[in-house]
Design a protein around this motif. Structure first.
Motif, PDB file in Angstrom:
ATOM      1  N   THR A   1      -3.398 -43.477  49.252  1.00 57.50           N
ATOM      2  CA  THR A   1      -2.222 -43.613  48.384  1.00 57.50           C
ATOM      3  C   THR A   1      -0.962 -43.373  49.226  1.00 57.50           C
ATOM      4  OG1 THR A   1      -2.089 -41.257  47.869  1.00 57.50           O
ATOM      5  CG2 THR A   1      -3.508 -42.598  46.434  1.00 57.50           C
ATOM      6  N   ALA A   2       0.195 -43.753  48.674  1.00 55.87           N
ATOM      7  CA  ALA A   2       1.456 -43.600  49.419  1.00 55.87           C
ATOM      8  C   ALA A   2       1.655 -42.139  49.832  1.00 55.87           C
ATOM      9  CB  ALA A   2       2.616 -44.086  48.567  1.00 55.87           C
ATOM     10  N   GLU A   3       1.310 -41.205  48.957  1.00 58.00           N
ATOM     11  CA  GLU A   3       1.478 -39.780  49.249  1.00 58.00           C
ATOM     12  C   GLU A   3       0.525 -39.353  50.381  1.00 58.00           C
ATOM     13  OE1 GLU A   3       3.940 -38.126  48.070  1.00 58.00           O
ATOM     14  OE2 GLU A   3       3.306 -36.281  49.074  1.00 58.00           O
ATOM     15  N   GLU A   4      -0.723 -39.802  50.281  1.00 60.05           N
ATOM     16  CA  GLU A   4      -1.725 -39.428  51.296  1.00 60.05           C
ATOM     17  C   GLU A   4      -1.361 -39.999  52.670  1.00 60.05           C
ATOM     18  OE1 GLU A   4      -5.483 -39.387  48.129  1.00 60.05           O
ATOM     19  OE2 GLU A   4      -5.196 -41.090  49.454  1.00 60.05           O
ATOM     20  N   GLN A   5      -0.788 -41.189  52.693  1.00 65.48           N
ATOM     21  CA  GLN A   5      -0.456 -41.853  53.969  1.00 65.48           C
ATOM     22  C   GLN A   5       0.472 -41.003  54.838  1.00 65.48           C
ATOM     23  OE1 GLN A   5       1.158 -45.740  53.055  1.00 65.48           O
ATOM     24  NE2 GLN A   5      -0.751 -46.419  52.102  1.00 65.48           N
ATOM     25  N   LYS A   6       1.246 -40.128  54.176  1.00 61.76           N
ATOM     26  CA  LYS A   6       2.253 -39.346  54.925  1.00 61.76           C
ATOM     27  C   LYS A   6       1.637 -38.387  55.945  1.00 61.76           C
ATOM     28  CE  LYS A   6       5.661 -39.397  51.218  1.00 61.76           C
ATOM     29  NZ  LYS A   6       6.014 -38.647  50.016  1.00 61.76           N
ATOM     30  N   ILE A   7       0.363 -38.035  55.761  1.00 61.41           N
ATOM     31  CA  ILE A   7      -0.215 -37.056  56.702  1.00 61.41           C
ATOM     32  C   ILE A   7      -0.397 -37.657  58.105  1.00 61.41           C
ATOM     33  CG2 ILE A   7      -1.388 -35.613  54.971  1.00 61.41           C
ATOM     34  CD1 ILE A   7      -4.038 -36.902  55.867  1.00 61.41           C
ATOM     35  N   PHE A   8      -0.574 -38.991  58.201  1.00 60.36           N
ATOM     36  CA  PHE A   8      -0.911 -39.568  59.508  1.00 60.36           C
ATOM     37  C   PHE A   8       0.231 -39.475  60.530  1.00 60.36           C
ATOM     38  CE2 PHE A   8      -4.004 -41.507  56.556  1.00 60.36           C
ATOM     39  CZ  PHE A   8      -5.150 -40.949  57.113  1.00 60.36           C
ATOM     40  N   PRO A   9       1.459 -39.892  60.164  1.00 59.73           N
ATOM     41  CA  PRO A   9       2.540 -39.666  61.139  1.00 59.73           C
ATOM     42  C   PRO A   9       2.771 -38.188  61.419  1.00 59.73           C
ATOM     43  CG  PRO A   9       3.399 -40.705  59.124  1.00 59.73           C
ATOM     44  CD  PRO A   9       1.904 -40.692  59.011  1.00 59.73           C
ATOM     45  N   GLU A  10       2.523 -37.341  60.411  1.00 58.26           N
ATOM     46  CA  GLU A  10       2.694 -35.888  60.648  1.00 58.26           C
ATOM     47  C   GLU A  10       1.686 -35.398  61.685  1.00 58.26           C
ATOM     48  OE1 GLU A  10       3.109 -33.030  57.366  1.00 58.26           O
ATOM     49  OE2 GLU A  10       3.656 -34.722  56.096  1.00 58.26           O
ATOM     50  N   MET A  11       0.466 -35.925  61.587  1.00 61.05           N
ATOM     51  CA  MET A  11      -0.572 -35.522  62.557  1.00 61.05           C
ATOM     52  C   MET A  11      -0.201 -35.973  63.969  1.00 61.05           C
ATOM     53  SD  MET A  11      -3.966 -36.524  60.477  1.00 61.05           S
ATOM     54  CE  MET A  11      -4.816 -35.381  59.435  1.00 61.05           C
ATOM     55  N   LEU A  12       0.283 -37.208  64.080  1.00 60.11           N
ATOM     56  CA  LEU A  12       0.657 -37.723  65.408  1.00 60.11           C
ATOM     57  C   LEU A  12       1.831 -36.917  65.973  1.00 60.11           C
ATOM     58  CD1 LEU A  12       0.234 -39.728  67.706  1.00 60.11           C
ATOM     59  CD2 LEU A  12       1.639 -41.383  66.472  1.00 60.11           C
ATOM     60  N   THR A  13       2.719 -36.522  65.097  1.00 60.67           N
ATOM     61  CA  THR A  13       3.855 -35.697  65.535  1.00 60.67           C
ATOM     62  C   THR A  13       3.341 -34.377  66.109  1.00 60.67           C
ATOM     63  OG1 THR A  13       5.267 -36.666  63.843  1.00 60.67           O
ATOM     64  CG2 THR A  13       5.987 -34.563  64.747  1.00 60.67           C
TER      65      THR A  13
END
Ligand SMILES: C[S@@+](CC[C@H](N)C(=O)[O-])C[C@H]1O[C@@H](n2cnc3c(N)ncnc32)[C@H](O)[C@@H]1O
Length: 278
Positions: free
Chosen positions: A62-74
């Motif tokens: 979902t759009a909300e769940e997708q946010k974790i991926f750039p955070e992880m890469l950061t």
């Protein structure tokens, strides 16, 4: 200021949606999304294919769940930026006990990798190779998350080499997950590298069945490694001119991930940096 525990922050993110997805799935999706975003910075022939695959993977969330991926890469980028002397993803992989999924795969502790890399420079034989070719190369045919190669990059730096220009890294692993970890870490550290997915014993190097991933710094420096050739050599990637920074024509073709920028790094070379999260 209190030191950030990047591994703990990463673990919290991976467990945020644990009720819905397994750690293993989020880990592998994170690896693919990050690797594709880094690889697609350059106009490579696989760009469209990888973009399609990227959209298919991210579309499962979902759009909300997708946010974790750039955070992880950061988090990974900040961790390696703060301390490049580590196999961040490899040790995280063990901390999350994901090696259990791979029948007990075990990566070398970083201190041992560091020792092994340092002794490669003991005899000074790299100087001769450097003089002859303008660069040296290093190959880990069972690379895992890349601990040995990361340690080699750091040892090269300590021994007076600019590994972003003077070392060609070659990595191969039969396991897709391991190869993606290696690809991401070598990319973020600015290593010019070729990461190959395939069985080193049966199908070494550029075997047609193997998947090949080139790091952004390989593209920036590929003209230096003229003796090295693979299928990608036919790609329409503009070449960099001696002495200059990033070529203008390449600049136009570069598509950086949203929260990432190129900054001038070691010895006038360009490197990745993340716009820091608050
Ligand atoms: C013990 S780990 C070492 C990884 C890394 N070199 C390190 O020191 O951390 C061995 C790695 O070899 C890979 N491997 C095993 N058999 C292989 C093969 N035939 N071809 C390529 N890689 C292989 C495994 O997937 C695993 O990642």
């Amino acid at each position: 200021m209190e030191k950030r525990d990047y591994q703990k922050e990463f673990c919290c993110l991976i467990d945020r949606y644990a009720y819905r997805y397994s750690r293993w799935q989020i880990w592998n999706d994170f690896l693919y999304l990050s690797a594709a975003a880094l690889a697609n910075v350059f106009p490579i022939p696989e760009r469209e294919e990888r973009e399609k695959q990227y959209l298919s993977v991210i579309g499962r969330y979902t759009a909300e769940e997708q946010k974790i991926f750039p955070e992880m890469l950061t988090i990974v980028t900040l961790a390696l930026d703060e301390n490049p002397e580590q196999d961040f993803l490899g040790s995280l992989y063990h901390r999350l006990e994901l090696q259990q999924e791979q029948k007990g795969q075990f990566f070398t502790p970083y201190d041992i990798s560091r020792f092994m890399a340092e002794i490669q420079f003991a005899g000074g034989s790299e100087k001769e190779e450097l003089e002859r070719n303008g660069y040296i190369s290093v190959n880990d045919p069972a690379c895992g998350a890349g601990a040995m190669l990361i340690a080699f990059a750091n040892a090269a730096k300590r021994n007076g080499l600019n590994y972003q220009k003077q070392v060609l890294f070659v990595a191969q692993d039969i396991d897709h997950t391991a190869a993606m970890m290696c690809y991401i870490q070598l990319s973020l550290l600015g290593c010019p590298a070729v990461v190959i997915i395939g069985d080193t014993l049966v199908k070494p190097m550029f075997h047609p069945d193997n998947e090949v991933w080139y790091t952004p710094f390989y593209h920036l420096n590929r003209w230096r490694f003229s003796q090295h050739s693979g299928p990608e050599e036919t790609a329409e990637v503009p070449r960099k001119m001696e002495g200059s920074g990033m070529p203008e024509e390449m600049d136009k073709e570069i598509r950086l991930p949203e929260n990432m920028e190129f900054v001038e790094g070691m010895d006038g070379q360009f490197t990745f940096s993340l716009k820091k999260v608050s």
